[in-house]
Scaffold this active site. Structure first.
Site, mmCIF file in Angstrom:
data_model
loop_
_atom_site.group_PDB
_atom_site.id
_atom_site.type_symbol
_atom_site.label_atom_id
_atom_site.label_comp_id
_atom_site.label_asym_id
_atom_site.label_seq_id
_atom_site.Cartn_x
_atom_site.Cartn_y
_atom_site.Cartn_z
ATOM 1 N N PHE A 220 0.858 -1.182 0.000
ATOM 2 C CA PHE A 220 0.000 0.000 0.000
ATOM 3 C C PHE A 220 0.898 1.236 0.000
ATOM 4 C CE2 PHE A 220 -2.387 3.533 1.603
ATOM 5 C CZ PHE A 220 -3.616 3.405 0.970
ATOM 6 N N LYS A 360 1.855 10.233 8.362
ATOM 7 C CA LYS A 360 1.205 9.662 9.541
ATOM 8 C C LYS A 360 1.720 10.313 10.834
ATOM 9 C CE LYS A 360 -1.382 6.373 7.573
ATOM 10 N NZ LYS A 360 -2.849 6.331 7.642
ATOM 11 N N THR A 384 1.501 23.955 -4.591
ATOM 12 C CA THR A 384 1.278 25.244 -3.939
ATOM 13 C C THR A 384 1.824 25.274 -2.524
ATOM 14 O OG1 THR A 384 -0.695 25.662 -5.266
ATOM 15 C CG2 THR A 384 -0.468 26.905 -3.216
#
Length: 505
Positions: A220, A360, A384
């Protein structure tokens, strides 16, 4: 804050009796419960007042569903009343949280030092004026990067690029891989020639080259388009979404207990290394050049799968042989949870990886990289905001707390305590818990089936414990760094009680 957690004397007395029974069932030493909490004023145990989700949560779900899909919402949180390792919901339940906002709270809820930092003038300015960091950083930005992110950088990593989240960190790290690989193919670090610049606007070669990234089964790495291509854990993440034709290799699937299957697991390492190199060579022969590989130190969403130091050492050698980037995704495993600041520090690598991504518990996203992967022109790695200075200010305080309270050492100690407790439960209840594995508090175990796993998580929640699943039949623990032995014992007691309830004894 403490007063918000007071319950009636009758409820507290009943919970104390329940906790005592849990201690007896878990066969863990009483003195483990006498450690002072690292977060002053947090509750001593869970309180379950209603079903979860309770009536207020259910009403809010109906309200939210009018404007947004709510299928993934478990309950609504009262963040003002949550503290330390305990999350409060809007129905008055107080739950021990070993999942912590999907592994993203380093110090639990409402840590007093983070609350103080949040009220500083510096934090107010960063929050109100959130700058476009790639163009208009604050004068203190270089110093803040050094005192926060660079103070815990993996050894040999001399650069850091901040981003907002794990997915965009990985996306931009892949771009850095591609730029370096293409420069090597052209034999120049100058800006690409005009033909490349024109053809890229049509999404055609040579400006849009056929470059790929190798990832691993069960991985993942995010849900945006490039990172989603390298994500291979659950179909629900990917189905109906276009993906790139990038190579995949198997991640070792070990037999447990590890000490009883040394030869078999070593052979599994060799098989997976061979398959990885074969995939690279196959794609390179087809002109779909493999610019890098990305791998988690412990596969999280895909099942908390571990691999040996020798496997990671072998991958690093393969990457060097093929002149490609070796990237380690530490979005979940970073920030001390494994008993080291970075999980790859356990592997004895021959020098640093080329890129290490994080998010995280690090609060901000981004990636560390060696000098080689610094972009060769402005705006090549850019958006940005490129992160959030308020999160870096918070991280600076988190790192200070980690050092003051020895939280990495705490994770190693509590993780060993958890593993001992889980192995004890497995011995007492053979056939229920298997593949108990972990580094620090990054711990998981399997149930016989996904259905049994889901039932167990539901019963645990009814007993005041929030946990998370992963893989086909695994439960994963992702507690905060202030999770201590007494919290582990409450969890273990609740787990054994839940298993007894499911087993009917």
């Amino acid at each position: 804050m403490k007063g918000a957690f007071l319950t009636s004397r009758v409820v507290r007395k009943g919970l104390q009796a329940s906790t005592l029974q849990a201690r007896q069932r878990s066969s863990l030493p009483e003195q483990a419960h006498q450690t002072a909490s690292l977060v002053q004023g947090e509750p001593n145990y869970p309180v379950v007042a209603t079903a979860i989700p309770g009536p207020k949560s259910q009403e809010l779900m109906k309200d939210l569903n009018d404007i947004q899909a709510v299928g993934s919402v478990q309950f609504f949180v009262d963040y003002a009343r949550s503290l330390g390792n305990y999350v409060a919901d809007v129905d008055g339940n107080i739950l021990l949280d070993v999942y912590t906002q999907i592994a993203s709270l380093p110090l639990g809820y409402n840590h007093p030092r983070l609350l103080r930092a949040a009220h500083s003038p510096e934090m107010t300015l960063a929050s109100v004026n959130r700058p476009a960091l790639g163009s208009f950083p604050d004068a203190r930005w270089p110093q803040k990067l050094r005192s926060a992110l660079m103070s815990v950088a993996p050894e040999g990593m001399t650069n850091v690029q901040t981003m907002a989240c794990g997915s965009c960190s990985n996306e931009n790290a892949y771009k850095a891989m591609f730029i370096v690989y293409r420069n090597r193919q052209r034999g120049s670090e100058d800006l690409p020639p005009i033909e490349d610049q024109q053809s890229c606007m049509l999404n055609r070669a040579p400006g849009s080259p056929s470059l790929t990234v190798l990832s691993f089964e069960h991985a993942f790495h995010g849900r945006t388009l490039g990172s989603l291509t390298t994500t291979r854990s659950k179909p629900i993440h990917k189905v109906d979404i276009p993906a790139l034709d990038w190579p995949v290799a198997p991640f070792p699937m070990y037999k447990y207990p590890l000490d009883q299957f040394v030869a078999e697991n070593s052979a599994e390492d060799e098989r997976c290394l061979q398959r990885a190199e074969e995939a690279i060579e196959e794609y390179n022969r087809a002109g779909k050049w493999v610019a890098g590989m990305v791998i988690e130190p412990i596969q999280a969403e895909g099942g908390d799968n571990h691999a040996s130091p020798e496997f990671f050492q072998g991958l690093q050698k393969i990457a060097r042989k093929h002149q490609m980037a070796f990237m380690i995704d530490e979005v979940q495993t970073g920030c001390g949870v494994t008993g080291k600041m970075w999980a790859h520090q356990w592997f004895g690598l021959d020098g640093p990886p080329d890129i290490v991504s994080f998010s995280k518990k690090m609060l901000t996203g981004g990636y560390y990289h060696t000098d080689k992967y610094r972009p060769n022109a402005p705006y090549r790695i850019y958006n940005t905001w490129m992160g959030d200075p308020a999160k870096v200010l918070q991280l600076e305080e988190v790192i200070s707390v980690m050092k003051d309270d020895k939280l990495i050492e705490n994770a190693a100690d509590v993780g060993a305590h958890l593993m001992t407790g889980l192995n004890g439960i497995a011995e007492r209840r053979p056939g229920l818990l298997s593949r108990i594995r972990g580094l620090g508090t990054f711990v998981a175990f399997d149930l016989p089936s996904g259905g049994q796993r889901d039932k167990l998580m539901a019963v645990l929640r009814s007993k005041g414990v929030v946990s998370g699943g992963c893989g086909d039949a695994s439960i994963r623990l992702r507690p905060s760094l202030v999770f201590q032995r007494q919290h582990a014992d409450i969890y273990l007691g609740a787990l054994e009680s839940a298993l007894a309830e499911l087993g009917g004894d």
